[in-house]
Design a protein around this motif. Structure first.
Motif, mmCIF file in Angstrom:
data_model
loop_
_atom_site.group_PDB
_atom_site.id
_atom_site.type_symbol
_atom_site.label_atom_id
_atom_site.label_comp_id
_atom_site.label_asym_id
_atom_site.label_seq_id
_atom_site.Cartn_x
_atom_site.Cartn_y
_atom_site.Cartn_z
ATOM 1 N N ARG A 171 6.226 -61.863 -31.633
ATOM 2 C CA ARG A 171 5.700 -60.369 -31.461
ATOM 3 C C ARG A 171 6.004 -60.127 -30.045
ATOM 4 O O ARG A 171 5.837 -58.821 -29.598
ATOM 5 N N PHE A 217 -6.619 -72.846 -12.869
ATOM 6 C CA PHE A 217 -5.669 -71.909 -13.296
ATOM 7 C C PHE A 217 -6.095 -70.423 -12.809
ATOM 8 O O PHE A 217 -7.341 -70.212 -13.218
ATOM 9 N N LEU A 271 -1.567 -72.172 -19.410
ATOM 10 C CA LEU A 271 -2.599 -71.195 -19.796
ATOM 11 C C LEU A 271 -3.826 -71.888 -20.557
ATOM 12 O O LEU A 271 -4.964 -71.398 -20.289
ATOM 13 N N LYS A 299 -4.498 -64.016 -22.626
ATOM 14 C CA LYS A 299 -5.515 -63.927 -21.724
ATOM 15 C C LYS A 299 -6.686 -63.385 -22.582
ATOM 16 O O LYS A 299 -8.229 -64.007 -22.463
ATOM 17 N N SER A 300 -6.723 -62.589 -23.439
ATOM 18 C CA SER A 300 -7.686 -61.962 -24.145
ATOM 19 C C SER A 300 -8.195 -63.120 -24.975
ATOM 20 O O SER A 300 -9.341 -63.080 -25.543
ATOM 21 N N ARG A 333 -1.587 -59.641 -31.907
ATOM 22 C CA ARG A 333 -1.072 -58.625 -31.185
ATOM 23 C C ARG A 333 -1.664 -58.685 -29.570
ATOM 24 O O ARG A 333 -1.442 -57.801 -28.725
ATOM 25 N N LEU A 334 -2.780 -59.456 -29.432
ATOM 26 C CA LEU A 334 -3.422 -59.564 -27.999
ATOM 27 C C LEU A 334 -2.981 -60.682 -27.258
ATOM 28 O O LEU A 334 -2.151 -61.748 -27.710
ATOM 29 N N PRO A 335 -2.686 -60.320 -25.959
ATOM 30 C CA PRO A 335 -2.255 -61.359 -24.898
ATOM 31 C C PRO A 335 -3.173 -62.655 -24.914
ATOM 32 O O PRO A 335 -4.163 -62.644 -25.259
ATOM 33 N N LYS A 363 16.868 -50.617 -10.364
ATOM 34 C CA LYS A 363 17.086 -49.236 -10.789
ATOM 35 C C LYS A 363 17.297 -48.431 -9.288
ATOM 36 O O LYS A 363 18.011 -47.528 -8.902
ATOM 37 N N GLN A 386 -8.166 -55.378 -26.142
ATOM 38 C CA GLN A 386 -7.677 -56.156 -25.076
ATOM 39 C C GLN A 386 -8.122 -56.745 -24.123
ATOM 40 O O GLN A 386 -8.540 -57.773 -23.678
ATOM 41 N N TRP A 395 -10.816 -67.790 -15.937
ATOM 42 C CA TRP A 395 -9.634 -66.669 -15.677
ATOM 43 C C TRP A 395 -9.552 -65.573 -16.501
ATOM 44 O O TRP A 395 -9.346 -64.456 -16.199
ATOM 45 N N ALA A 396 -9.725 -66.019 -17.819
ATOM 46 C CA ALA A 396 -9.561 -65.027 -18.935
ATOM 47 C C ALA A 396 -10.670 -63.881 -18.768
ATOM 48 O O ALA A 396 -10.689 -62.964 -19.698
ATOM 49 N N PHE A 420 7.997 -54.162 -14.056
ATOM 50 C CA PHE A 420 8.773 -53.059 -13.706
ATOM 51 C C PHE A 420 10.551 -53.135 -13.548
ATOM 52 O O PHE A 420 11.020 -52.573 -12.983
#
Lengths: 651, 177
Positions: free
Chosen positions: A310, A332, A383, A282-283, A278-280, A580, B138, B169-170, A563
């Protein structure tokens, strides 16, 4: 050949561990009978042949039947509960008690199933209500009394014992009041863990059972030494290899050596996999440093595929920088405002050419072809900063091939389809490469006709407009060619309007078409339900006056991002338009030769799929199977387990 | 998934089930709540012949792996379930859900809730608490995660340094521990 009298065999065999004995059942029928003989099992027990191990009971296994019992690295044994639950005809079985290698389960909530053949009543029951699971040690079972029993009436006799030989209940006074304690078997002795302190736990052991004298044997600092904040949750599981004590604290296991004062953490990963998925990205790339096990887990393709389903990643815009002068260390970067920026250097270096063309992108991976010599294809995960070369396809026709990268969610594989003309606009061929394999496969039917531009991957299929040179009358409205990545079939879709000034895009996962045939506005049509192939005119964006763009045909819609805004490109300027509120904001993107793409990051480590001569794809697969034994079990229980040779007819 | 709350069945909503925790506390809960725990539900499936309502609160279901403090929180979460499980389809709703998850307890509590939800096979709960814990870690540092999960770093310093460089970057924008 060595000749022994058979009773000598018996003596030697009784000194072997169970693992060897189970193997030697195959020696001969005689050996098989001997090994199954209960008297051997009892003799085996007195010899204390078995090393103490920890048994993991797996309640939620997905293992095949063939791996119901396994040895796990580091002194662990792992057993499926499947056999028990199948036998009891219930998934809810509760471990009531264990002793000398046998476990006793009761069907939850209906303990009558436990009834063996005939129960004998004994003259006197225990003193009072009992609590928890009993501990067998020194020939007797031991329980704490139930917490709600009136304490004054007990006069310190808080432990109830049952002498299994004499079949008599008795009572033992614990060294202290027991409210925060638990009992255990510590190397054959009855022991009690006192958890009433903040910074440590104490283990009291009854060394000489007959004298009923408790000795405070161990004092283990749990805070801060073991990093445990609340010792109430510490459970001592038992003494095992190297004289270490296994502790459980919430979901983590710690093996503590009281002699050397060394602790080691033992990972029995059960729930971590789900949380981690469930973590992105990056994490996760950061958490690769946590430990080798985490690193392996994060690099495992199965996590990447789970991660994909997910939808953890936020939609971002990826800036591909073709002419960077950045040092290698910043290949990067995250740029303020929802942008990611990746150097092309890694790709161009790898392809040994500065002229690489982005053919297709899908689910966070990009596919490039060398412009001069398009048999060289590279796959790029920006990434992860990984680039791999795909194996070259067979023949190259004179005209340049088109490539599309897609993802088949039914098999969790990325595929690249190559489309080429055999001469003429309608004589098309195609072949497919599946990531992880070593070669291209021709497919029976190519697309309808020549294709235009970069394909759009959405809803499991790739989409191209047909080439403008193709005779429009012959197409009869079939202006969009699709390729179903799972079925590997080409098809077609009618756009809502004629397409000459349009472009396709992926708008939040749906196929969309931008109509740029008006002077003052653009229209975005979205295919909301892909199966029905119905277009809905979802957005109308005025570009003149609010955006001040004079020529709508040059506007490119890049995608939907944070957004709920839509990013538009008009020549060198970028505008983010909030659908919107109607608010627009100009975004400055520095760099002369940059491409901006809608990007959902991928966790997949593609270097695992790098094909090498000789070892080819097995690399990726052996890697997965090696890992699965370590962490793909769920809901484990660990308990001290000493083995015992099998008893015949014990069930 | 919220059938029981949308179509309340008068006979079953009044039925109570008694659960007994590892520290021998007794909890009397509504059947609709208890049925969210598949481990408990399994009992009734095993016992199809018996009429649940007739046995009612006379049956005590032991939950030997769940502490009373944890069960109390799980039950209170269960009762809140219907409104908190609306599907978030836009950014603002996702933010609200995130806030809701954040309020749910300390990270240590979450570990206990996750272990208990896993034992009880309480899917929505496991989903929610796992996500809450994921939200929590996170933006945390590597050191925090090691401490939190009780993991010992076992990379050679140069290996770890390699990853830190590769994915520099992370490591930007990480929260204070």
């Amino acid at each position: 050949m060595v000749h022994f009298p058979s009773d000598l065999h018996f003596d030697i065999v009784s000194r072997l561990p169970i693992k060897s004995l189970l193997r030697f059942k195959c020696v001969s029928q005689l050996w098989c009978n001997m090994i199954d003989d209960p008297s051997l099992a009892y003799m085996h027990l007195t010899r204390s042949v078995e090393e103490p191990k920890m048994l993991i009971l797996d309640h939620q296994t997905k293992n095949p039947d063939t791996s119901r019992f396994t040895e796990v690295a580091g002194g662990f044994l792992k057993a499926d509960m499947k056999l028990v639950t199948k036998f009891a005809k219930s998934k809810a079985c509760f471990l009531e008690s264990c002793c000398n290698g046998l476990l006793c389960f009761a069907k939850n909530y209906d303990d009558r199933v436990l009834v063996l053949s005939s129960w004998r009543p004994i003259s006197k029951g225990p003193l009072c209500l009992l609590a928890g699971r009993p501990i067998f040690a020194c020939g007797a079972l031991h329980w704490f009394v139930y917490a709600h029993v009136d304490r004054d009436a007990l006069k310190g006799k808080y432990i109830v014992s049952f002498d299994v030989g004499k079949e008599e209940f008795g009572s033992i006074s614990p060294p202290k009041y027991y409210s925060s304690s638990h009992l255990l078997d510590l190397g054959g002795n009855l022991a009690m863990v006192d958890r009433s302190f903040d910074s440590h736990i104490e283990i009291w052991v009854m060394k000489e059972y007959k004298k009923k004298e408790w000795v405070q044997e161990y004092k283990i600092d749990v805070n801060p030494r073991l990093g445990i904040l609340d010792d109430f949750w510490v459970e001592v599981i038992g003494l095992w290899e190297f004289g270490e004590i296994l502790l459980r604290y919430r979901a983590s296991f710690i093996s503590y050596n009281p002699k050397t004062d060394v602790k080691r953490y033992i990972e029995i990963l059960d729930l971590h996999f789900d949380i981690v998925s469930r973590l992105p990205v990056k994490s996760l790339l950061r958490f690769k440093c946590v430990s080798q096990l985490w690193c392996n887990m994060i690099d495992d393709p199965s996590l990447a595929y789970m991660h994909l389903t997910r939808s953890v990643e936020e939609p971002k815009m990826l800036i591909l920088d073709h002419q960077t002068k950045n040092p290698d260390t910043s290949r990067f970067t995250e740029v303020a405002g929802g942008f990611l920026k990746a150097d092309m250097k890694l790709v161009t270096k790898f392809a040994k050419s500065k002229a690489c063309f982005l053919e297709s992108c899908c689910n966070g991976l990009l596919c490039f072809a060398k412009i001069y010599g398009d048999r060289v294809l590279v796959l790029f995960n920006p990434l992860r900063q990984e680039v791999i070369a795909l194996p070259p396809h067979r023949a190259s026709y004179t005209k340049k091939s088109k490539y599309g990268l897609g993802f088949d969610s039914s098999t969790n594989t990325y595929k690249v389809v190559r489309v080429f003309s055999r001469g003429g606009s309608f004589n098309m061929g195609a072949d497919v490469y599946t990531l992880g394999t070593s070669s291209w496969r021709p497919i029976s039917k190519g697309p309808l006709c020549l294709l235009a531009g970069r394909p759009i991957f959405a809803c499991g299929a790739l989409h191209w407009f047909v080439h403008p040179y193709v005779d429009r009358d012959a197409l009869k409205g079939k202006y969009i060619v699709s390729f179903d990545v799972g079925k590997e079939e080409f098809g077609w879709i009618s756009p809502p309007k004629y397409y000459s000034s349009s472009h396709l895009l992926d708008l939040g996962g749906n196929l969309a078409m931008v109509d740029r045939s008006f002077d003052s506005h653009i229209e975005i049509w979205v295919m909301k339900e892909y199966k029905k192939k119905e277009w809905v005119k979802e957005y109308k964006i005025d570009i003149y006056p609010p955006l001040g763009i004079s020529d709508s045909s040059l506007v490119e819609v890049i995608g939907l991002w944070e957004f709920g805004e839509i990013l538009l490109r008009n020549r060198e300027s970028f505008i983010s338009y909030n659908l919107k509120t109607g608010v627009k904001r100009y975004i400055e993107i520095l760099g002369h030769d940059v491409e901006v793409l809608y990007h959902m990051g991928s966790l997949l480590s593609i270097s695992k799929f790098q094909t090498k001569q000789g070892c080819e794809t097995t690399l990726a697969f052996s890697y997965t199977s090696k890992q699965s034994s370590v962490f793909l079990h769920q809901s484990g229980q660990a308990g001290l387990h000493k083995g015992l040779a099998p008893l015949p007819g014990q069930i | 998934m919220s059938n029981t709350s949308e179509n309340p069945n008068p006979s079953s909503s009044s039925a109570k089930i008694t659960l007994k925790t590892s520290d021998n506390e007794l909890f009397e809960v509504e059947e609709a709540v208890a049925m969210k725990f598949c481990t408990v539900k399994q009992y009734f499936e095993d016992e199809k012949d018996n009429d649940v309502a007739a046995r009612g609160s006379s049956t005590v279901i032991p939950l030997p792996n769940v502490h009373s403090a944890v069960l109390a929180r799980l039950i209170s979460y269960c009762k809140k379930l219907p409104q908190s499980n609306a599907v978030a389809d836009n950014h603002e709703e996702e933010e609200t859900k995130k806030k809701e998850r954040k309020q749910y307890g300390t990270p240590g509590d979450l570990v206990d809730l996750i272990s208990a939800a896993n034992y009880l096979d309480f899917k929505e709960g496991l989903e929610f608490f796992n996500q809450a814990l994921a939200d929590h870690i996170q933006n945390k540092s590597v050191e925090y995660v090691r401490k939190f999960f009780g993991i010992k770093g076992d990379f050679e310093p140069h290996e770890e340094e390699k990853y830190r460089e590769e994915y520099a970057w992370a490591f930007e924008g990480v929260d204070e521990d």
